[in-house]
Design a protein around this motif. Structure first.
Motif, PDB file in Angstrom:
ATOM      1  N   LYS A   7       0.832  -1.198   0.000  1.00 30.99           N
ATOM      2  CA  LYS A   7       0.000   0.000   0.000  1.00 30.99           C
ATOM      3  C   LYS A   7       0.873   1.256   0.000  1.00 30.99           C
ATOM      4  O   LYS A   7       0.646   2.190  -0.777  1.00 30.99           O
ATOM      5  N   LEU A   8       1.892   1.257   0.869  1.00 34.31           N
ATOM      6  CA  LEU A   8       2.760   2.443   0.943  1.00 34.31           C
ATOM      7  C   LEU A   8       3.470   2.683  -0.391  1.00 34.31           C
ATOM      8  O   LEU A   8       3.641   3.823  -0.819  1.00 34.31           O
ATOM      9  N   GLU A   9       3.894   1.597  -1.042  1.00 31.38           N
ATOM     10  CA  GLU A   9       4.538   1.727  -2.366  1.00 31.38           C
ATOM     11  C   GLU A   9       3.571   2.380  -3.350  1.00 31.38           C
ATOM     12  O   GLU A   9       3.957   3.237  -4.131  1.00 31.38           O
ATOM     13  N   SER A  10       2.302   1.945  -3.287  1.00 29.11           N
ATOM     14  CA  SER A  10       1.298   2.491  -4.223  1.00 29.11           C
ATOM     15  C   SER A  10       1.028   3.966  -3.925  1.00 29.11           C
ATOM     16  O   SER A  10       0.884   4.781  -4.840  1.00 29.11           O
ATOM     17  N   VAL A  11       0.949   4.305  -2.631  1.00 34.34           N
ATOM     18  CA  VAL A  11       0.717   5.708  -2.242  1.00 34.34           C
ATOM     19  C   VAL A  11       1.877   6.556  -2.755  1.00 34.34           C
ATOM     20  O   VAL A  11       1.681   7.607  -3.372  1.00 34.34           O
ATOM     21  N   LYS A  12       3.086   6.071  -2.518  1.00 29.65           N
ATOM     22  CA  LYS A  12       4.273   6.817  -2.943  1.00 29.65           C
ATOM     23  C   LYS A  12       4.266   7.004  -4.456  1.00 29.65           C
ATOM     24  O   LYS A  12       4.499   8.094  -4.961  1.00 29.65           O
ATOM     25  N   SER A  13       3.969   5.925  -5.181  1.00 33.01           N
ATOM     26  CA  SER A  13       4.048   6.063  -6.638  1.00 33.01           C
ATOM     27  C   SER A  13       2.928   6.964  -7.175  1.00 33.01           C
ATOM     28  O   SER A  13       3.139   7.711  -8.123  1.00 33.01           O
ATOM     29  N   PHE A  14       1.763   6.973  -6.528  1.00 34.29           N
ATOM     30  CA  PHE A  14       0.696   7.901  -6.956  1.00 34.29           C
ATOM     31  C   PHE A  14       1.143   9.354  -6.751  1.00 34.29           C
ATOM     32  O   PHE A  14       1.058  10.190  -7.653  1.00 34.29           O
ATOM     33  N   PHE A  15       1.634   9.662  -5.551  1.00 35.70           N
ATOM     34  CA  PHE A  15       1.966  11.067  -5.246  1.00 35.70           C
ATOM     35  C   PHE A  15       3.326  11.487  -5.815  1.00 35.70           C
ATOM     36  O   PHE A  15       3.644  12.676  -5.816  1.00 35.70           O
TER      37      PHE A  15
END
Ligand code: SAM
Length: 247
Positions: A7-15
């Protein structure tokens, strides 16, 4: 190297592509920034922690040569945008932390003001995030949080329309659904009291940002909801900005 969950990887890649967020949110960021300024207008802070600072707009007006500002963001791109808002003089009191907030190791009871706007929907555990904020707050400090009430009818309408217009979401993770009563329960559980709430909606219906300029959305928001001093039509607002302190 920090190990991050999916999840954190996905949040980081979105922002890490800030335009995806900022191009449709500048009205919202402006309302948040002005609300924070009004909430704290009579106060001076020695130390400010901005969790999930994004492009830094919200906490930048609080920066003075006598204020230590710590900006935390999991996105490198967002943090570098935030840094670009500081000149050489103000940078002397600026600390930038590019990681998950839960992985930070700040000194307990070391901040006068902690800001966490638009972040609780993206973290792994909203409760642990609030609990950690409380440990970092000085006894007479203030916390300002912002969240979207997922059970509010405005949010439900915009979610339904979004599912019709765009069945696949642009983010590849699920936002934490936070209802206002749930957040208020957490606030009470961690011995916080709510001193002030400003509520508004920012017309986040699908496609709105393509047809209505952000400046016009801002004027519509202010017309409908006023500012902190006017607070009109709060019952229509699914965005909550809350000023909290320790009971
Ligand atoms: C919706 S934006 C809000 C930005 C800013 N607070 C504002 O109100 O304009 C959420 C920000 O939180 C950051 N973020 C999300 N989860 C985080 C985490 N666990 N630790 C640190 N930053 C995080 C994102 O990278 C993003 O910049």
């Amino acid at each position: 190297m920090i190990q991050m969950g999916n999840k954190l990887e996905s949040v980081k890649s979105f922002f890490d592509q800030p335009r995806r967020y900022l191009s449709r949110s500048s009205c919202d960021v402006r309302v948040r920034t002005e609300t924070v300024q009004k909430f704290v207008r009579w106060k001076q802070f020695d130390s400010v922690l901005d969790i999930g600072c994004g492009d830094g707009s919200v906490s930048r007006p609080l920066a003075t040569t006598g204020t230590r500002i710590t900006l935390v963001d999991i996105s490198t791109a967002m943090l570098s945008l935030a840094r670009s808002k500081y000149d050489e003089e103000l940078e002397k009191n600026l600390e930038l932390v590019n990681t998950d907030f839960m992985a930070t190791q700040f000194t307990p009871a070391s901040y006068d003001l902690i800001i966490c706007l638009g972040v609780l929907a993206h973290v792994e555990s909203p409760e642990e995030t609030i609990a950690k904020m409380v440990t970092l707050l000085k006894p007479h400090g203030k916390i300002i949080i912002e969240f979207t009430d997922s059970r509010h009818f405005m949010k439900r309408i915009s979610d339904k329309l979004r599912r019709i217009v765009r069945p696949s979401s642009s983010a590849d993770y699920v936002l934490n659904p936070l209802s206002a009563p749930e957040v208020m329960t957490l606030v009470g559980k961690y011995k916080l009291k709510c001193e002030s709430i400003y509520r508004y909606s920012w017309w986040a219906f699908p496609g709105t940002h393509r047809v209505i300029p952000q400046d016009l959305l801002y004027l519509m928001t202010r017309f409908m909801f006023g500012d902190v001093d006017q607070r009109r039509n709060s019952w229509l607002g699914n965005e909550y900005i809350c000023l909290l302190s320790i009971r």
